[in-house]
Design a protein around this motif. Structure first.
Motif, PDB file in Angstrom:
ATOM      1  N   ILE A 198      18.870  -7.718  38.003  1.00 54.71           N
ATOM      2  CA  ILE A 198      20.065  -8.254  38.662  1.00 54.71           C
ATOM      3  C   ILE A 198      19.679  -9.383  39.603  1.00 54.71           C
ATOM      4  CG2 ILE A 198      21.932  -7.734  40.275  1.00 54.71           C
ATOM      5  CD1 ILE A 198      22.012  -4.899  39.106  1.00 54.71           C
ATOM      6  N   ALA A 199      18.628  -9.183  40.403  1.00 50.38           N
ATOM      7  CA  ALA A 199      18.193 -10.218  41.338  1.00 50.38           C
ATOM      8  C   ALA A 199      17.819 -11.496  40.605  1.00 50.38           C
ATOM      9  CB  ALA A 199      17.009  -9.710  42.165  1.00 50.38           C
TER      10      ALA A 199
ATOM     11  N   THR B 125      26.413 -16.956  47.537  1.00 49.44           N
ATOM     12  CA  THR B 125      26.783 -16.721  46.140  1.00 49.44           C
ATOM     13  C   THR B 125      28.241 -17.055  45.851  1.00 49.44           C
ATOM     14  OG1 THR B 125      27.027 -14.391  46.771  1.00 49.44           O
ATOM     15  CG2 THR B 125      25.032 -14.993  45.542  1.00 49.44           C
ATOM     16  N   ALA B 126      29.073 -17.180  46.902  1.00 52.58           N
ATOM     17  CA  ALA B 126      30.491 -17.469  46.708  1.00 52.58           C
ATOM     18  C   ALA B 126      30.798 -18.959  46.739  1.00 52.58           C
ATOM     19  CB  ALA B 126      31.323 -16.764  47.779  1.00 52.58           C
TER      20      ALA B 126
ATOM     21  N   ILE C 121      22.018 -18.493  39.480  1.00 51.95           N
ATOM     22  CA  ILE C 121      23.315 -19.114  39.773  1.00 51.95           C
ATOM     23  C   ILE C 121      23.481 -19.507  41.235  1.00 51.95           C
ATOM     24  CG2 ILE C 121      24.504 -17.954  37.876  1.00 51.95           C
ATOM     25  CD1 ILE C 121      25.648 -15.997  40.016  1.00 51.95           C
ATOM     26  N   ALA C 122      22.583 -19.083  42.129  1.00 53.64           N
ATOM     27  CA  ALA C 122      22.760 -19.379  43.555  1.00 53.64           C
ATOM     28  C   ALA C 122      21.405 -19.471  44.241  1.00 53.64           C
ATOM     29  CB  ALA C 122      23.616 -18.291  44.216  1.00 53.64           C
ATOM     30  N   PRO C 123      21.299 -20.267  45.299  1.00 58.14           N
ATOM     31  CA  PRO C 123      20.035 -20.398  46.030  1.00 58.14           C
ATOM     32  C   PRO C 123      19.782 -19.208  46.951  1.00 58.14           C
ATOM     33  CG  PRO C 123      21.704 -21.793  47.035  1.00 58.14           C
ATOM     34  CD  PRO C 123      22.333 -21.190  45.814  1.00 58.14           C
ATOM     35  N   VAL C 124      19.462 -18.076  46.345  1.00 60.65           N
ATOM     36  CA  VAL C 124      19.148 -16.863  47.110  1.00 60.65           C
ATOM     37  C   VAL C 124      17.633 -16.689  47.154  1.00 60.65           C
ATOM     38  CG1 VAL C 124      21.322 -15.767  46.478  1.00 60.65           C
ATOM     39  CG2 VAL C 124      19.287 -15.368  45.074  1.00 60.65           C
ATOM     40  N   ARG C 125      17.191 -15.796  48.019  1.00 56.89           N
ATOM     41  CA  ARG C 125      15.762 -15.493  48.125  1.00 56.89           C
ATOM     42  C   ARG C 125      15.548 -14.088  47.575  1.00 56.89           C
ATOM     43  NH1 ARG C 125      17.823 -17.860  52.287  1.00 56.89           N
ATOM     44  NH2 ARG C 125      18.123 -15.961  53.495  1.00 56.89           N
TER      45      ARG C 125
ATOM     46  N   PRO D  96      30.125 -11.931  36.694  1.00 53.50           N
ATOM     47  CA  PRO D  96      30.149 -12.712  35.453  1.00 53.50           C
ATOM     48  C   PRO D  96      28.751 -12.987  34.899  1.00 53.50           C
ATOM     49  CG  PRO D  96      31.738 -13.588  37.014  1.00 53.50           C
ATOM     50  CD  PRO D  96      30.925 -12.567  37.755  1.00 53.50           C
ATOM     51  N   ARG D  97      27.820 -13.370  35.775  1.00 54.21           N
ATOM     52  CA  ARG D  97      26.453 -13.636  35.320  1.00 54.21           C
ATOM     53  C   ARG D  97      25.763 -12.353  34.891  1.00 54.21           C
ATOM     54  NH1 ARG D  97      23.430 -14.993  32.421  1.00 54.21           N
ATOM     55  NH2 ARG D  97      21.402 -15.975  32.716  1.00 54.21           N
ATOM     56  N   MET D  98      25.992 -11.265  35.632  1.00 56.06           N
ATOM     57  CA  MET D  98      25.392  -9.970  35.276  1.00 56.06           C
ATOM     58  C   MET D  98      25.851  -9.513  33.900  1.00 56.06           C
ATOM     59  SD  MET D  98      25.526  -7.557  38.658  1.00 56.06           S
ATOM     60  CE  MET D  98      25.541  -6.130  37.582  1.00 56.06           C
TER      61      MET D  98
END
Length: 316
Positions: free
Chosen positions: A297-298, A251-252, A304-308, A114-116
């Motif tokens: 993409i990254a 992310t989920a 939207i999410a706490p990713v690294r 959805p964000r992409m």
């Protein structure tokens, strides 16, 4: 043995590659925009020149011979290079200014697509994205056969002829029924999984293998007799119904907890997790544009999410 002076035609190579992907003369001819007799002639000329039978055809199916299996990756590399040459000659040398066929694994697609799909048009306005959701093994096969251009999946892919671009790292989170004693805790030791009914996805999902690896590193032998699910959404519903616990990627979390029926707990550091990346055929020669795509993409996922993020931003 082929005549050393023989030069295969591009039409013959395209006929071979398309038949290998479609396994049907009618479908392959349709895709190439030619008649079935023309397709058969192009393939026959290629096989005669090489002195090798590449495609075997029965009344019911079309399949590759052992020689065809060996030569297919080389044929794909040649047709990819020809496509790049023609695009450059037409002044459209940026693959991100046209159609890109993107594969995504099921434990990523619902959470980042959805964000992409909202964010890519502003950042890459010429990109025409076509999305296929499937398991890792089938996405890699589609890449090798040329029916996909790139794919988003968990790294390492460990597949011959496939190049990898890391995009982001994310933690695994323990999904629990609301009211569970561990709900809300932020320092759960992975060894606790030994005392919990762990729900796994069906075989073929990389998240299943990753969950089992978390257990192995924690010295836990999970009971594999518990409920299994064909999708992460189903596994989450089983957790909500009190059938067990499961691991979900960071992310989920927002999506799966939105209804208020699911609780989470976080593991102690170093937290188990996975690396998500963009993969593509190494023979495509599109390293730079695909690095740009991976960086975009990254960046969108990071919103939207706490990713690294593992891929530095690249101007687009």
């Amino acid at each position: 043995m082929p005549d050393k002076t023989y030069q295969p035609s591009l039409a013959g190579l395209r006929a071979f590659v398309t038949l290998a992907r479609k396994h049907n003369f009618g479908s392959a001819a349709n895709e190439l925009g030619i008649s079935q007799p023309s397709l058969s002639q192009a393939l026959a000329a290629l096989e005669a020149g090489l002195g090798r039978k590449l495609i075997e055809r029965t009344t019911r199916r079309v399949f590759l011979t052992p020689e065809g299996q060996t030569l297919l990756p080389k044929a794909i590399a040649v047709t990819d290079a020809a496509d790049d040459f023609l695009s450059a000659a037409a002044g459209a040398d940026d693959p991100l200014s046209g159609a890109v066929r993107l594969g995504v694994i099921p434990t990523v697609a619902p959470y980042i697509l959805p964000r992409m799909l909202r964010g890519l048009p502003a950042r890459l306005p010429g990109l025409e994205l076509r999305v296929v959701e499937d398991q890792t093994a089938r996405l890699l096969t589609a890449l090798r056969e040329g029916s996909l251009d790139v794919a988003v999946l968990a790294l390492p892919a460990e597949a011959g002829g496939i190049a990898e671009i890391p995009m982001y790292d994310e933690d695994f989170v323990l999904a629990l029924p609301v009211g569970h004693p561990l709900a809300g805790r932020k320092r759960v030791d992975p060894s606790t999984l030994a005392d919990l009914p762990l729900l796994l996805l069906d075989e073929g999902h990389c998240l299943r293998d990753q969950a089992l690896e978390v257990c192995r590193l924690a010295g836990v032998s999970p009971d594999l007799g518990h409920t299994r699910a064909a999708s992460l959404a189903t596994a989450v519903q089983c957790v909500e119904g009190g059938l067990g616990v499961t691991l979900i990627p960071e992310t989920a979390v927002d999506s799966e907890t939105a209804a208020g029926e699911l609780a989470i707990a976080r593991f102690t550091a170093p937290r188990p997790g996975r690396r998500i990346g963009l993969v593509y055929r190494a023979s495509s020669g599109r390293d730079e544009p695909y690095r740009r795509l991976a960086a975009v993409i990254a960046g969108l996922v990071e919103e939207i999410a706490p990713v690294r993020v593992a891929t530095p931003a690249i101007p687009v």
